[in-house]
Design an enzyme around this catalytic site. Structure first.
Site, mmCIF file in Angstrom:
data_model
loop_
_atom_site.group_PDB
_atom_site.id
_atom_site.type_symbol
_atom_site.label_atom_id
_atom_site.label_comp_id
_atom_site.label_asym_id
_atom_site.label_seq_id
_atom_site.Cartn_x
_atom_site.Cartn_y
_atom_site.Cartn_z
ATOM 1 N N ASN A 210 24.425 56.542 3.926
ATOM 2 C CA ASN A 210 25.632 55.732 4.148
ATOM 3 C C ASN A 210 25.310 54.276 3.784
ATOM 4 O O ASN A 210 24.146 53.957 3.538
ATOM 5 C CB ASN A 210 26.105 55.887 5.601
ATOM 6 C CG ASN A 210 25.043 55.406 6.576
ATOM 7 O OD1 ASN A 210 24.679 54.236 6.578
ATOM 8 N ND2 ASN A 210 24.519 56.319 7.382
ATOM 9 N N ASP A 279 24.817 62.121 10.749
ATOM 10 C CA ASP A 279 25.076 63.153 11.754
ATOM 11 C C ASP A 279 24.615 64.530 11.271
ATOM 12 O O ASP A 279 24.337 65.405 12.078
ATOM 13 C CB ASP A 279 26.570 63.211 12.081
ATOM 14 C CG ASP A 279 26.985 62.019 12.940
ATOM 15 O OD1 ASP A 279 26.130 61.525 13.689
ATOM 16 O OD2 ASP A 279 28.150 61.584 12.832
ATOM 17 N N LYS A 289 13.695 69.793 -8.155
ATOM 18 C CA LYS A 289 14.976 69.163 -8.457
ATOM 19 C C LYS A 289 16.040 70.245 -8.701
ATOM 20 O O LYS A 289 15.779 71.201 -9.432
ATOM 21 C CB LYS A 289 14.807 68.288 -9.705
ATOM 22 C CG LYS A 289 16.010 67.474 -10.025
ATOM 23 C CD LYS A 289 15.788 66.634 -11.277
ATOM 24 C CE LYS A 289 17.103 66.032 -11.721
ATOM 25 N NZ LYS A 289 17.135 65.710 -13.119
ATOM 26 N N PHE A 323 26.219 51.370 19.401
ATOM 27 C CA PHE A 323 27.228 50.827 18.497
ATOM 28 C C PHE A 323 28.181 51.979 18.171
ATOM 29 O O PHE A 323 27.742 53.127 18.072
ATOM 30 C CB PHE A 323 26.573 50.333 17.197
ATOM 31 C CG PHE A 323 26.153 48.892 17.250
ATOM 32 C CD1 PHE A 323 25.107 48.487 18.060
ATOM 33 C CD2 PHE A 323 26.812 47.931 16.483
ATOM 34 C CE1 PHE A 323 24.714 47.156 18.118
ATOM 35 C CE2 PHE A 323 26.432 46.590 16.532
ATOM 36 C CZ PHE A 323 25.379 46.204 17.341
ATOM 37 N N LYS A 337 32.473 57.264 23.720
ATOM 38 C CA LYS A 337 31.023 57.312 23.436
ATOM 39 C C LYS A 337 30.225 56.645 24.551
ATOM 40 O O LYS A 337 29.158 57.133 24.946
ATOM 41 C CB LYS A 337 30.712 56.635 22.091
ATOM 42 C CG LYS A 337 31.125 57.477 20.906
ATOM 43 C CD LYS A 337 30.902 56.782 19.570
ATOM 44 C CE LYS A 337 31.621 57.563 18.473
ATOM 45 N NZ LYS A 337 31.621 56.902 17.179
ATOM 46 N N LYS A 341 27.699 59.202 26.411
ATOM 47 C CA LYS A 341 26.271 58.994 26.124
ATOM 48 C C LYS A 341 25.573 58.222 27.253
ATOM 49 O O LYS A 341 24.413 57.835 27.111
ATOM 50 C CB LYS A 341 26.094 58.289 24.777
ATOM 51 C CG LYS A 341 26.703 59.065 23.599
ATOM 52 C CD LYS A 341 26.223 58.567 22.239
ATOM 53 C CE LYS A 341 27.009 59.227 21.101
ATOM 54 N NZ LYS A 341 26.370 59.131 19.794
HETATM 55 N N1 CTP Z 1 23.625 57.877 17.151
HETATM 56 C C1 CTP Z 1 22.392 58.472 17.393
HETATM 57 N N2 CTP Z 1 22.084 59.663 16.814
HETATM 58 C C2 CTP Z 1 22.963 60.287 16.013
HETATM 59 C C3 CTP Z 1 24.228 59.715 15.760
HETATM 60 C C4 CTP Z 1 24.520 58.503 16.341
HETATM 61 O O1 CTP Z 1 21.595 57.888 18.120
HETATM 62 N N3 CTP Z 1 22.642 61.447 15.459
HETATM 63 C C5 CTP Z 1 23.949 56.615 17.802
HETATM 64 C C6 CTP Z 1 24.192 55.456 16.839
HETATM 65 O O2 CTP Z 1 22.981 54.754 16.571
HETATM 66 C C7 CTP Z 1 25.190 54.599 17.587
HETATM 67 C C8 CTP Z 1 25.973 55.597 18.423
HETATM 68 O O3 CTP Z 1 25.154 56.770 18.499
HETATM 69 O O4 CTP Z 1 24.583 53.692 18.491
HETATM 70 C C9 CTP Z 1 27.304 55.971 17.864
HETATM 71 O O5 CTP Z 1 27.175 56.384 16.524
HETATM 72 P P1 CTP Z 1 28.453 56.775 15.659
HETATM 73 O O6 CTP Z 1 27.980 57.194 14.304
HETATM 74 O O7 CTP Z 1 29.481 55.689 15.758
HETATM 75 O O8 CTP Z 1 29.054 57.998 16.465
HETATM 76 P P2 CTP Z 1 28.651 59.495 16.649
HETATM 77 O O9 CTP Z 1 28.139 59.660 18.043
HETATM 78 O O10 CTP Z 1 27.773 59.970 15.543
HETATM 79 O O11 CTP Z 1 30.079 60.191 16.592
HETATM 80 P P3 CTP Z 1 31.094 60.321 15.349
HETATM 81 O O12 CTP Z 1 30.260 60.335 14.087
HETATM 82 O O13 CTP Z 1 31.790 61.615 15.605
HETATM 83 O O14 CTP Z 1 32.019 59.137 15.426
#
Ligand code: CTP
Length: 401
Positions: A210, A279, A289, A323, A337, A341
Site C-alpha cells: 500500500n 490485512d 517468477k 491508527f 476499532k 482492539k
Molecule cells: N493493524 C495491525 N495488524 C493488522 C492490521 C492492522 O496491527 N493485521 C493495526 C494498524 O497498525 C492500525 C490498526 O490496526 O493501528 C487499524 O488498522 P486498519 O488497517 O485501519 O484497520 P483493520 O483493523 O485492518 O480493519 P479494516 O482493514 O477492516 O478497516
C-alpha cells in the site's frame, strides 16, 4: 514541533577541517527559522573565510574580542546574554580543553565563560586525539558542568586514519538542538512505534503493498526521542533516513512485523501502531517468477495476524494507541476499532481528503478516547500531530495511577 524557530543560537567554530560543515549547519538552522550569530577562532578562519558566514547570516560574524567596536556589533558579554543556546561545531581538542578549565584567551573561549545558556559541543578530530584520556577527562568536566556532548561518528577521517572522530551528521546535531529545547516529559518512557507498509510477496519480483511511506511513524519517533523517551521504531520498507538516537528495526512482511513487535512489546510503556499492515498475504509465494502464460489469474489470499488486536489482549501497563485509516464512516469505524482492539486511544485518519493520510507531510486527524470523547484537529504537519498525540498520551497516563 520545530523547537528551533525563533531561537537565538551562537554557532562557535574552531579550527578543524570539519569547519566547512558549519556552513551546512548554519543553513539548516536558518531553514528552521533559528537566528544564528557566528563566532570563529583565528584557526577556524584559516580553514574557511568569515565572509562565507557573513553572506549567510543576518546576525553577524564575530572573530575578535574587539569586534564590539564595529557599529551595531555586540561585545562578548552582550552576545552571551543574547544567546538561547551555543553550539560548537566543530569543537577541537583545544576549545574543549579551554571550556573544561575555564580558560579565556580569545573571543570564543571568553564568550563561553560569560555565557550561561545551554551548550552543545560537537567534537571532531583524529581518533587517537579523541580517545586520549586527557580529552575524555575534559569532556567529562564539561558534562559535569551541564554541557551536552554530541558524540562524533566513526569512519574515514581527513587525516587518513579510520575511527571515531568525524563530526556528527548535521541531522544528528539538529535533532540534539531540538531535544535541548524540548520538554523532557517523556523521560523514563519506552515508546514502541510501528510504521510504514508491509510487502507480501507473490514471487521473487512482485508483492502486495500500500502507499504508506512511514512518515507519520518517523515523526512520532523524532518527537518522542526529543522529549526524552527511549524509542524503538519498527518500520516496513521505506526510503526515509534513520532517526538519530532511535533503535530502528526494519521488517518486510506483516509476519516479520508481528514477530518484532511482540518481542519488543513487554518492555514498552507506550505503543503506537501507525503501520499500514497488509490485512492479507498470498496463500502461496512462488519460488520462481510467475510467467505470463494465462489470460486470467486468480490470487488466493489468507488473512494476516492482527497485531494490534493481539496487543490489546496482552497489554498490562502499556498505553496502547492505534491508527484507523478510513475512506468512509471515519469516526464510527475508528470507535469500533478502539473498542474491539481494547485500545487506550485511536487516531482516526481520513483517506482521500486533501493533505491527509498516506505519504504527505501533513495530516488531519481525530483523537478518540474510550467512552467516545473525540477531538478534531486541524490540518497540520505530521510532526505537529505527533506532538499533540504525545501531549494527550501524557495527560491520559497521568489520570491513571
Ligand atoms: N493493524 C495491525 N495488524 C493488522 C492490521 C492492522 O496491527 N493485521 C493495526 C494498524 O497498525 C492500525 C490498526 O490496526 O493501528 C487499524 O488498522 P486498519 O488497517 O485501519 O484497520 P483493520 O483493523 O485492518 O480493519 P479494516 O482493514 O477492516 O478497516
Amino acid at each position: 514541533m520545530n523547537q528551533i524557530k525563533g531561537r537565538k543560537i551562537v554557532l562557535g567554530i574552531s579550527g578543524g577541517i570539519a569547519a566547512y560543515k558549519a556552513v551546512d549547519l548554519l543553513r539548516r538552522i536558518e531553514e528552521l527559522d533559528g537566528r544564528v550569530a557566528v563566532v570563529m577562532t583565528a584557526n577556524a578562519q584559516r580553514f574557511i573565510a568569515p565572509l562565507t558566514f557573513q553572506a549567510l547570516t543576518s546576525e553577524g560574524v564575530y572573530t575578535d574580542l574587539f569586534d564590539a567596536y564595529r557599529p551595531g556589533a555586540m561585545d562578548h558579554i552582550h552576545l552571551a546574554q543574547w544567546a538561547d543556546l551555543v553550539v560548537l561545531a566543530p569543537a577541537t581538542a583545544n576549545i574543549i580543553a579551554k571550556a573544561a578549565l575555564g580558560l579565556a584567551d580569545d573571543l570564543l573561549s571568553t564568550f563561553l565563560l560569560a555565557c550561561t545558556a545551554p551548550k552543545l559541543f560537537c567534537p571532531a578530530m583524529n581518533v587517537r586525539m579523541y580517545e586520549n584520556p586527557a580529552l575524555q577527562a575534559n569532556l567529562e568536566r564539561i558534562r559535569e558542568k551541564g554541557g551536552v556532548i554530541q558524540e562524533p561518528e566513526s569512519g574515514a577521517l581527513a587525516c587518513g586514519e579510520t575511527g571515531r572522530g568525524r563530526l556528527a551528521s548535521i541531522e544528528e546535531i539538529i535533532e540534539s538542538l531540538q531535544g535541548i529545547f524540548s520538554p523532557p516529559d517523556l523521560r523514563g518512557e519506552r515508546v514502541l512505534i510501528t510504521t510504514g507498509c508491509t510487502w507480501e510477496p507473490l514471487d521473487p519480483v512482485r508483492f502486495l503493498t500500500n502507499p504508506s511511506t512511514g512518515r507519520m511513524g518517523f515523526a512520532l519517533a523524532r518527537v518522542a526521542r526529543r522529549r526524552g523517551a527511549e524509542v524503538t521504531l519498527i518500520s516496513g520498507p521505506t526510503h526515509l533516513s534513520p532517526v538519530p538516537g532511535v533503535k530502528q528495526i526494519p521488517v518486510v512482511t506483516a509476519r516479520d512485523l508481528e514477530k518484532a513487535a511482540l518481542e519488543a512489546f513487554p518492555r514498552a510503556t507506550i505503543v503506537i501502531k501507525a503501520a499500514a499492515v497488509s490485512d492479507y498475504r498470498p496463500e502461496k509465494t512462488s519460488v520462481q517468477k510467475i510467467k505470463k502464460k494465462q489470460e486470467r489469474v486468480t490470487l488466493s489470499l489468507v488473512q494476516n495476524p492482527d497485531i494490534l488486536r493481539r496487543m490489546g489482549t496482552l497489554k498490562k501497563k502499556q498505553f496502547l494507541v492505534g491508527f484507523a485509516a478510513e475512506t468512509e464512516h471515519l469516526l464510527q469505524n475508528a470507535r469500533t476499532k478502539l473498542e474491539s482492539k481494547n485500545l487506550d486511544m485511536i487516531v482516526a485518519n481520513p483517506i482521500g481528503v486533501p493533505g491527509a493520510g498516506f505519504a504527505g507531510e501533513t495530516n488531519q486527524v481525530h483523537f478518540i478516547f474510550p467512552g467516545g470523547k473525540t477531538e478534531a484537529l486541524p490540518l497540520m504537519l505530521k510532526e505537529e500531530v505527533a506532538c499533540q498525540l504525545f501531549d494527550r498520551i501524557i495527560r491520559e497516563k497521568r489520570k491513571t495511577p
